[in-house]
Design an enzyme around this catalytic site. Sequence first.
Site, PDB file in Angstrom:
ATOM      1  N   ASP A  11       0.887  -1.162   0.000  1.00 53.34           N
ATOM      2  CA  ASP A  11       0.000   0.000   0.000  1.00 53.34           C
ATOM      3  C   ASP A  11       0.921   1.207   0.000  1.00 53.34           C
ATOM      4  O   ASP A  11       1.638   1.445   0.973  1.00 53.34           O
ATOM      5  CB  ASP A  11      -0.865  -0.046   1.264  1.00 53.34           C
ATOM      6  CG  ASP A  11      -1.704   1.212   1.457  1.00 53.34           C
ATOM      7  OD1 ASP A  11      -1.520   2.190   0.704  1.00 53.34           O
ATOM      8  OD2 ASP A  11      -2.546   1.210   2.379  1.00 53.34           O
ATOM      9  N   TYR A 230       1.031   0.414  14.639  1.00 53.56           N
ATOM     10  CA  TYR A 230       0.077   0.153  13.571  1.00 53.56           C
ATOM     11  C   TYR A 230       0.479   0.811  12.249  1.00 53.56           C
ATOM     12  O   TYR A 230       0.769   1.982  12.193  1.00 53.56           O
ATOM     13  CB  TYR A 230      -1.318   0.677  13.951  1.00 53.56           C
ATOM     14  CG  TYR A 230      -2.272   0.526  12.801  1.00 53.56           C
ATOM     15  CD1 TYR A 230      -2.685  -0.737  12.409  1.00 53.56           C
ATOM     16  CD2 TYR A 230      -2.699   1.619  12.056  1.00 53.56           C
ATOM     17  CE1 TYR A 230      -3.519  -0.908  11.322  1.00 53.56           C
ATOM     18  CE2 TYR A 230      -3.537   1.459  10.968  1.00 53.56           C
ATOM     19  CZ  TYR A 230      -3.933   0.199  10.608  1.00 53.56           C
ATOM     20  OH  TYR A 230      -4.751   0.034   9.526  1.00 53.56           O
ATOM     21  N   LYS A 233      -3.158  -3.380   8.223  1.00 51.61           N
ATOM     22  CA  LYS A 233      -3.155  -4.855   8.264  1.00 51.61           C
ATOM     23  C   LYS A 233      -2.285  -5.364   7.120  1.00 51.61           C
ATOM     24  O   LYS A 233      -1.885  -4.605   6.249  1.00 51.61           O
ATOM     25  CB  LYS A 233      -4.578  -5.386   8.132  1.00 51.61           C
ATOM     26  CG  LYS A 233      -5.311  -5.475   9.461  1.00 51.61           C
ATOM     27  CD  LYS A 233      -4.979  -6.743  10.237  1.00 51.61           C
ATOM     28  CE  LYS A 233      -5.633  -6.682  11.614  1.00 51.61           C
ATOM     29  NZ  LYS A 233      -4.877  -7.326  12.657  1.00 51.61           N
TER      30      LYS A 233
HETATM   31  C1  F6R Z   1      -7.451  -0.639   7.913  1.00 50.82           C
HETATM   32  C2  F6R Z   1      -7.292   0.710   7.411  1.00 50.82           C
HETATM   33  C3  F6R Z   1      -8.271   1.739   7.785  1.00 50.82           C
HETATM   34  C4  F6R Z   1      -7.672   2.747   8.755  1.00 50.82           C
HETATM   35  C5  F6R Z   1      -8.697   3.836   9.099  1.00 50.82           C
HETATM   36  C6  F6R Z   1      -8.095   4.945   9.947  1.00 50.82           C
HETATM   37  O1  F6R Z   1      -6.502  -1.468   7.343  1.00 50.82           O
HETATM   38  O2  F6R Z   1      -6.362   0.982   6.693  1.00 50.82           O
HETATM   39  O3  F6R Z   1      -9.443   1.185   8.314  1.00 50.82           O
HETATM   40  O4  F6R Z   1      -7.240   2.113   9.926  1.00 50.82           O
HETATM   41  O5  F6R Z   1      -9.186   4.433   7.937  1.00 50.82           O
HETATM   42  O6  F6R Z   1      -6.917   5.355   9.325  1.00 50.82           O
HETATM   43  P1  F6R Z   1      -5.978   6.504   9.913  1.00 50.82           P
HETATM   44  O7  F6R Z   1      -5.579   6.086  11.302  1.00 50.82           O
HETATM   45  O8  F6R Z   1      -4.836   6.502   8.932  1.00 50.82           O
HETATM   46  O9  F6R Z   1      -6.814   7.751   9.880  1.00 50.82           O
HETATM   47 MG    MG Z   2      -3.874   1.981   3.576  1.00 45.75          MG
HETATM   48 MG    MG Z   3      -4.447  -2.499   2.236  1.00 49.51          MG
END
Ligand code: F6R
Ligand code: MG
Ligand code: MG
Length: 365
Positions: A11, A230, A233
Amino acid sequence: MKITLSTIKADVGSVGGHLCPSPEVVARVREYLEREGGGLLIDHYVTQVGDDICLLLSHREGVGNHEVHRLAWEAFRVGARVAKEEGLYGAGQDLLKSAFSGNVRGLGPGVAEMEFEERPGEAILLLLADKTSPGAYNLPFYLAFADPMYCSGLILSPKMGKGFAFTIMDVAHTEADRVIELSAPEDLYDIATLLRDPDRFVIEKIRSRATGEQAVACSTTRLHNIAGRYVGKDDPVALVRVQRDFPAIGEVLAPFALAPYVPGFMRGSHYGPLMPVPEGTPVSFFDGPPVVMGLAFSIHSGTLTDPVDVFAHTFWDHIRQGAAEKALELRRQGFYGPAMLPFAELEYTGIMERLEALEERFFLR
Ligand code: F6R
Ligand code: MG
Ligand code: MG
């Protein structure tokens, strides 16, 4: 002739949140491979699902090859640079280390590779899942390679009846690769005992016991173990060789009709059904649901045909409907109980911080 297939995904940034990469990013990654891959690759294919870009590379350099991995790394770096220029969200998010160190394993991108003697009419399936983790393939592959209720070839074909050997990795062990090899059908209950926990135990390889040939390679990266925090995933890729002494393509696809609940979904912290989708489908509802796409190729001397998009068939519309219903049913209970992952698997620290803060307000009566 021995060939190697390497599939590497990352990603490197997406439009409007974690939804999908921009057409420009994908085009520039493809362009880079076309320009720079010439001497090294026999063929390549670039695809996407959710917010991930995936490279399928065919070559003769073997597994874990420095130059092939460098090429993939540089292609993703080009993508990340374009993502940054376009102001995409999470630009470069899976390129966790700034310098390439010889192999993309441990740097962020997910990788599954297999070297094999190409069969006449070699047929393979590329699977790419988003908003979930490598254990998402545990149940479908267990059913396709060890359960005659899903794979009738296990009783109809004498060679397949000799069973398959599963290499399973303990992905909680971060100091080194901790693996075990178990054989179906004798070790069926032990295999099930491990695979029931997709957060800890993940199928890495499957091989035929009749021929010793490898049928499956899966990515086993755990980004939050690499990064210590984090970063999304691990959105796993897998390669499956199909037909003849291996399950038929339809036997490998059949278990995906279950749309099993897998870890992932919003903030990588919930359970959701794994929805089989056509190539290039973005994510949407609750940053999900977790999705899996599949492309089937034939290969001749390492050259790939155009793929067949296996989940584009109308049969899967019905399955998608069912998966959407499963998603809504579990979403109805929000954060409660089995809708959200256990503490150790939460991808954000908020709940742990709250619990710590509450510690001193508890009292013994
Ligand atoms: C799961 C994912 C999304 C983010 C969510 C919050 O793999 O990528 O669900 O966890 O959109 O993202 P942030 O913390 O970057 O605002
Ligand atoms: Mg992403
Ligand atoms: Mg992804």
